[in-house]
Write an enzyme that holds these catalytic residues in place. Structure first.
Site: not given
Ligand code: G3P
Ligand code: CA
Length: 293
Positions: A42, A84
């Site tokens: 992530h 992000h």
């Molecule tokens: O893409 C999965 C997750 O990353 C979604 O949430 O806010 O971390 O991009 P975010």
């Molecule tokens: Ca994401």
């Protein structure tokens, strides 16, 4: 009597001759493989290094992640960068470098201006000097370091699909097994579909509120254009997983950092987990050996 003896000798010979084959087959036998719960780094290995930096992606590869997640946005001059947030304040020193440019939206800065920012110190002084990488730099680094981990690209804003597809195509990674796409924006996935080869999955991300309102209608809609659903951890249940699989949709869950959650989700049969700690899936490995219910 004589005939029986000959027959017995013949059987023994047959047995002895086939023994090596039987033994080899036994040695090569593998238990039927369990469907794999993919480990998705992530924002890279963002528990260990500043998110969306080359260090974070490099570490994710070293930790044997199955996918490296890259959130993508565009700068004022249309360059694709890995980031992000819609603003730069949380993960860079933009407030110091450009004090008068609040609210420091990415789309208000050119790539040249962005390259003056430090995207590492906020996480730990050890990472001082890390910059906001472009998507091009991410792919080049992984190729240069012979990292063969597929990218899991999230389009954070609609309208960048053609540029993203063109860039990945240029590097020869716009193909099944090299990339997967995700977005909270259905229109972004629908715009991607005609731009990408068959077999490259599209995953529709949903938020907690959406996940709690009308599962079956939502899955029915998503199944029209996507290959999977990205669910937030608090919303995942066995019913969700069964219903999604029943419609041929993969289930990926974000963000899963606790070992007990990793094991629980794996036992539920989810197809992938986003985690900041790609080095933690010991429980997943264990779970993969368990029969699925
Ligand atoms: O893409 C999965 C997750 O990353 C979604 O949430 O806010 O971390 O991009 P975010
Ligand atoms: Ca994401």
């Amino acid at each position: 009597m004589r005939r029986i003896t000959v027959f017995r000798i013949y059987l023994c010979a047959l047995f002895l001759l086939s023994l090596p084959i039987v033994l080899a087959a036994a040695a090569a036998w593998q238990p039927p493989s369990q469907p794999k719960t993919a480990v998705i780094a992530h924002r890279g290995a963002s528990g260990h290094a500043p998110e969306h930096t080359l260090s974070s992606y490099r570490l994710a590869a070293r930790m044997n992640a199955d996918y490296i997640e890259v959130d993508v946005r565009a700068t004022k001059d249309g360059k694709l960068v890995a980031l992000h947030d819609a603003t730069l304040a949380r993960t860079t020193n933009v407030e110091t470098v450009y004090p008068h440019r609040s609210p420091w939206r990415v789309s208000d800065f050119s790539l040249r201006e962005l390259k003056k920012l430090d995207a590492g110190s906020w996480f730990d002084p050890r990472f001082a000097g890390e910059c906001v990488p472009t998507l091009d730099e991410v792919v080049r680094m992984l190729k240069a370091e012979r990292v063969n981990v597929p990218l899991y690209v999230e389009t954070k804003q609609p309208g960048i699909e053609r540029a993203v597809a063109r860039l990945l195509q240029k590097h020869g990674v716009l193909q099944r097994g090299s990339v997967m796409f995700q977005s909270f924006h259905p229109e972004s996935l629908q715009a991607l579909r005609p731009l990408i080869p068959r077999g490259v999955p599209l995953i529709q991300l949903v938020g907690e509120k959406e996940a709690r309102s009308g599962r079956d209608e939502l899955l029915q809609q998503i199944a029209v254009y996507a290959d999977g659903i990205g669910l937030p951890l608090p919303a995942v249940t066995e019913e969700w997983v069964r219903a999604a699989h029943g419609r041929g949709l993969m289930v990926h869950v974000y963000t899963v950092n606790e070992p007990h959650d990793l094991a629980r989700l794996c036992a539920m049969g989810v197809d992938g987990v986003f985690t900041d700690y790609p080095d933690r899936p010991g429980r997943i490995a264990a779970c993969r050996r368990l029969p699925r219910h």
